[in-house]
Design an enzyme around this catalytic site. Sequence first.
Site, PDB file in Angstrom:
ATOM      1  N   GLU A  60     -12.177  20.087 -14.066  1.00  0.00           N
ATOM      2  CA  GLU A  60     -11.698  21.153 -14.640  1.00  0.00           C
ATOM      3  C   GLU A  60     -10.397  20.477 -15.450  1.00  0.00           C
ATOM      4  O   GLU A  60      -9.965  20.835 -16.543  1.00  0.00           O
ATOM      5  CB  GLU A  60     -11.192  22.029 -13.630  1.00  0.00           C
ATOM      6  CG  GLU A  60     -12.190  22.830 -12.579  1.00  0.00           C
ATOM      7  CD  GLU A  60     -12.889  23.837 -13.914  1.00  0.00           C
ATOM      8  OE1 GLU A  60     -12.279  24.067 -14.855  1.00  0.00           O
ATOM      9  OE2 GLU A  60     -13.879  24.074 -13.669  1.00  0.00           O
ATOM     10  N   TYR A 143      -4.535  28.093 -14.641  1.00  0.00           N
ATOM     11  CA  TYR A 143      -5.941  28.136 -14.791  1.00  0.00           C
ATOM     12  C   TYR A 143      -6.644  26.964 -13.892  1.00  0.00           C
ATOM     13  O   TYR A 143      -7.686  27.384 -13.030  1.00  0.00           O
ATOM     14  CB  TYR A 143      -6.353  27.650 -16.317  1.00  0.00           C
ATOM     15  CG  TYR A 143      -7.618  27.179 -16.614  1.00  0.00           C
ATOM     16  CD1 TYR A 143      -8.665  28.215 -16.431  1.00  0.00           C
ATOM     17  CD2 TYR A 143      -8.045  25.836 -16.609  1.00  0.00           C
ATOM     18  CE1 TYR A 143     -10.121  27.546 -16.615  1.00  0.00           C
ATOM     19  CE2 TYR A 143      -9.330  25.324 -16.502  1.00  0.00           C
ATOM     20  CZ  TYR A 143     -10.365  26.425 -16.569  1.00  0.00           C
ATOM     21  OH  TYR A 143     -11.609  25.784 -16.626  1.00  0.00           O
ATOM     22  N   ASP A 161      -9.616  31.789 -19.049  1.00  0.00           N
ATOM     23  CA  ASP A 161      -9.506  30.820 -19.850  1.00  0.00           C
ATOM     24  C   ASP A 161      -9.800  31.459 -21.311  1.00  0.00           C
ATOM     25  O   ASP A 161     -10.036  32.631 -21.438  1.00  0.00           O
ATOM     26  CB  ASP A 161     -10.527  29.494 -19.821  1.00  0.00           C
ATOM     27  CG  ASP A 161     -11.807  29.761 -19.933  1.00  0.00           C
ATOM     28  OD1 ASP A 161     -12.131  30.757 -20.122  1.00  0.00           O
ATOM     29  OD2 ASP A 161     -12.663  28.686 -19.976  1.00  0.00           O
TER      30      ASP A 161
END
Length: 381
Positions: A60, A143, A161
Site C-alpha cells: 500500500e 487512505y 483513493d
Amino acid sequence: MTSPVESPSAVEDPMQDSSSAEAKLDAALFRRKLMSWYRSHARELPWRGVSDPYRTWLSEVMLQQTRVAAVVEHYERFLRRFPTMLALALAPESEVLATWSGLGYYRRARLLHKTAQFLTRERGGVLPSTAAELRTLPGIGEYTSAAVASIAFGESIAVVDGNVERVLLRLTGRPETKTAAGRAFVQKKATELMPKRRAGERINIAGDHNQAMMELGATICLPRAPLCLHCPAFSMCKTRGEHTTSPRAAQLSRQAAYLLSLRKRGTVTEVLLELRAEDVSLMPGMYELPPLPLDAVQGREPLLRLRHAITNTNYYVQIFAAHGPDDNGLRRAIPASSADLHWVLTKRLGSLPLTGLARKALQRLDVMAVNLPTLPAEPFD
C-alpha cells in the site's frame, strides 16, 4: 458510448442531497454484482491473498502515486532483500533507499523504514490492527490506514483513493468538486456501500470489497474512455461515461543538463556522482549525475536525451561527456563542491541510493546493468 447524464438536482447544486435519486442505489445488489465480477476478473498481483500484514502495508505504501506495473517488480525485489519487518528495521537507511530506487517519492521509503524501527522497538514488530491505531504511525495517512486495516485485518472501513472516488462519482451522477463537501460526499457513499461484517475464517469481506472497488476503477472505470459495457454496475450507473472533472494543473517543463564522467582504474570503471545534501527538500541523501549549468553545454552535442517527470514537472534532460582527456570545461563547470562529488565503482551502482533519473540515464548509457524481472520457467512437455 452515451454522454454523461446528471440529475437535475446535481446540475443545480452538485452537493445538494438528491435523496430521491440516490435511494435507487441498492447497496446489497451493488456489492453482489461487484464481488461476482471481482472473483472472475481480479488481476493476479503478488500482494493479494497474502496473510502477512507487513507485506500488505509495504504494497500500500508503494502503490501511493505509483503505477501497479512499476510496483510489481520493486515489491518483489524489496521483499527479497527485506522479507520481514525486522530485516527492514535493522537495515541502514542508505540500503533501503537503494532498494527503493526507481519508485520515486523517497520520503515514503524513509518513513516506512522509521516506522518499521519504531514498531520493532516498541511493539515487537507487530502492526496495529485498526485504522485508528495505524493513523498514529509516521507516514500512514487516512487512505493507507484504512487499506491496511481492511485488507490485512478485516476491519469494515471504506478505502477511498482516486479510483474509488471516480467510481462513486459516476455511479451517483455527481461531478468532481475539489471541496470539503465533495470529499465528505464520496466518503459517505463509500461507507454506505461497505459490508458491515468483519473477516471470517476463509474470506475477508471488507478487504475484498475495498480491493474490488479499487480494481473496478483501475481496470474498467478509467479516467478516459471507461469500458462501461464491461462494468458489473452498468445498469446501476447514472453517468455511463466520463464525468465532469475539475481542470488539472498544467504540467511544467524544464530543461536540465548532467555530466557523465567515467574513468578507468586498472580493470575497474568508476563514474563521478554527486551526493545530494541531507537538508534539501527533494531526494536528500541520494546520488545523482552532477548537474551542469545550461550555458556550459551550449554548442555541445549530448550523449543522451530523455524526458523524466517528477510530480507536475516534465524535465527534458540532456547528458553530456567530455570530448577527450584534455576537455576539462564540463568538469570545471560543475557547481557542486568537491566534497559532494564521489568516484563510485560502476559495479556498486546497484547498491547505492540513486535518484530515478540517474538510474534511468546510467542504464540507458550501459554504465549500469538493467536487472530484468525473472520469469518462472516453463515446464517441459
